[in-house]
Structure formats: structure tokens, C-alpha cells
Design a protein around this motif. Sequence first.
Motif, short mmCIF file in Angstrom:
data_model
loop_
_atom_site.label_atom_id
_atom_site.label_comp_id
_atom_site.label_asym_id
_atom_site.label_seq_id
_atom_site.Cartn_x
_atom_site.Cartn_y
_atom_site.Cartn_z
N SER A 19 54.68 45.85 39.13
CA SER A 19 54.10 46.67 39.78
C SER A 19 53.74 45.75 41.03
N ASN A 20 53.48 46.23 42.21
CA ASN A 20 52.83 45.70 43.87
C ASN A 20 51.27 45.75 43.82
N THR A 21 50.25 45.14 43.05
CA THR A 21 49.24 46.15 42.97
C THR A 21 48.21 45.02 44.20
N ASN A 22 47.38 45.39 44.73
CA ASN A 22 46.44 44.59 45.47
C ASN A 22 45.47 44.85 45.76
N TYR A 23 45.52 43.90 44.82
CA TYR A 23 43.81 43.84 44.08
C TYR A 23 42.97 42.91 44.78
N SER A 24 42.89 42.92 46.24
CA SER A 24 42.03 42.20 46.87
C SER A 24 40.55 42.56 47.35
N ASN A 25 40.68 44.78 46.85
CA ASN A 25 39.40 45.84 46.99
C ASN A 25 38.83 45.96 45.10
N VAL A 26 39.95 45.50 44.49
CA VAL A 26 39.63 46.43 42.88
C VAL A 26 38.56 44.98 42.95
N GLU A 27 37.69 46.10 41.79
CA GLU A 27 36.78 44.86 41.13
C GLU A 27 37.48 45.05 39.33
N VAL A 28 37.46 44.16 39.44
CA VAL A 28 37.91 43.92 37.62
C VAL A 28 36.39 43.36 36.79
N ASP A 29 36.65 43.55 35.51
CA ASP A 29 35.46 43.26 34.83
C ASP A 29 35.00 41.94 34.44
N ILE A 30 35.52 41.16 35.16
CA ILE A 30 35.03 39.74 35.48
C ILE A 30 34.10 39.51 36.82
N GLY A 31 33.88 40.86 37.25
CA GLY A 31 33.06 40.80 38.07
C GLY A 31 34.03 40.99 39.81
N ARG A 32 33.10 39.73 40.80
CA ARG A 32 33.79 39.69 42.60
C ARG A 32 33.28 38.87 43.04
N PRO A 33 34.24 38.63 44.49
CA PRO A 33 33.18 37.32 44.81
C PRO A 33 32.45 38.21 45.01
N GLY A 34 30.83 37.28 45.14
CA GLY A 34 29.92 37.59 46.02
C GLY A 34 29.89 37.11 47.25
N ILE A 119 31.34 31.28 45.05
CA ILE A 119 30.19 32.47 44.77
C ILE A 119 30.86 33.87 44.44
N TRP A 120 29.86 34.08 43.13
CA TRP A 120 30.44 35.25 41.87
C TRP A 120 29.10 35.94 41.76
N GLN A 121 29.53 37.60 42.06
CA GLN A 121 28.71 38.49 41.26
C GLN A 121 29.44 38.93 40.38
N PHE A 122 28.79 39.25 38.98
CA PHE A 122 28.57 39.78 37.84
C PHE A 122 28.03 40.96 37.43
N THR A 123 28.73 41.75 37.60
CA THR A 123 28.93 43.14 38.04
C THR A 123 28.54 44.10 36.34
N HIS A 124 28.71 43.52 35.42
CA HIS A 124 29.04 44.38 33.99
C HIS A 124 28.43 43.43 32.93
N ALA A 125 27.60 44.04 32.66
CA ALA A 125 27.67 42.81 31.36
C ALA A 125 28.77 42.33 29.88
N GLY A 126 28.94 41.57 29.52
CA GLY A 126 29.01 41.38 28.75
C GLY A 126 29.51 39.76 28.42
N THR A 127 30.90 39.65 28.09
CA THR A 127 31.42 38.09 27.86
C THR A 127 32.52 37.75 29.16
N ILE A 128 32.43 36.67 29.67
CA ILE A 128 33.47 36.14 30.50
C ILE A 128 33.85 34.99 30.34
N ASP A 129 34.82 34.13 30.30
CA ASP A 129 35.25 33.37 29.46
C ASP A 129 35.78 32.94 30.92
N PHE A 130 35.61 31.28 31.10
CA PHE A 130 36.37 30.47 32.14
C PHE A 130 37.80 28.75 31.03
#
Length: 150
Positions: A19-34, A119-130
Amino acid sequence: MNGIIPFVVLVLFSTSSYSNTNYSNVEVDIGRPGEADKVSRIIKLTQVDNMFLPAEVKVNEGETIRFVVKNGGNHPHEMLLGSMAELKKVANMRRMYPDKEHSEAHLLQLEPGEQKELIWQFTHAGTIDFACPLPGHFKKMHGTIIVEKK
């Protein structure tokens, strides 16, 4: 048999890989650009060949962090945020297509000696990897961001 081809096409194009989903406005569980004016603190990371220093970072849910990342190694490196499963997929794709260009919002690409900011905003508690998903780097060059509940 006539109905099977349209069904297969429907299934293929309804799955996320086709599918061709536009993720530019979708908040994922890793957060979003701050936003720069909402940064609460700066965290410095250094990339050396085959590791991040530090390899573990703690932040608070809702916090906006300015990561200042310096490549102190002798090779190009990247810093990509995501789940470990997602990072493994990306690392596998990088091995198959090493010359493909990438421009995700949660990715920094650095040449030796270069420094960049994320710059990143962390919107949900949990573990994020890098990790650095470049071929030959991923197995050793990764870390964890622990997002603590408010």
C-alpha cells in the motif's frame, strides 16, 4: 478461477508492504519529530566504529529531546530510531540495496567527523531502539532509549 485474480490483487494492495500510505502526519509508537522551541534538554551521542556512546538513554514520556550526534569514527554511520524488529528489517534491506537513498524523519546520516541534530518528541512510555543499519554495522552498533512514564 475468474474471481481469484481480482481477489489476489485486492489482498496484495491492501497489505502494508504494497500500500501507499502517507506517514507524514501519522504518529508512530516511537514518537514524532519535535519542535525546536519545545526542547527540554540536549543529549549528546557519539558514534565510533561499531558502537554508540552512550548506548542507553533515559527520557520521560512527552519530553522533546535534541540529540546531538557526532560521528567520531572513520566510516559513515547512521542513527535510525525504531523497534528492534523494524531496525532489523531496515538493516536487511540495506544489505540488499546499499546504494538506495533514505530520508526518514527518524534517521541521521553522518560522514566521519560530522555532527548533526535530531529533535524528537517521545509520546509514549516504553523502549525505543536505535541503530546504524549500514551493512556490517548493525550487529554491534545499536542502543536503547527508555521512555519512562510521567
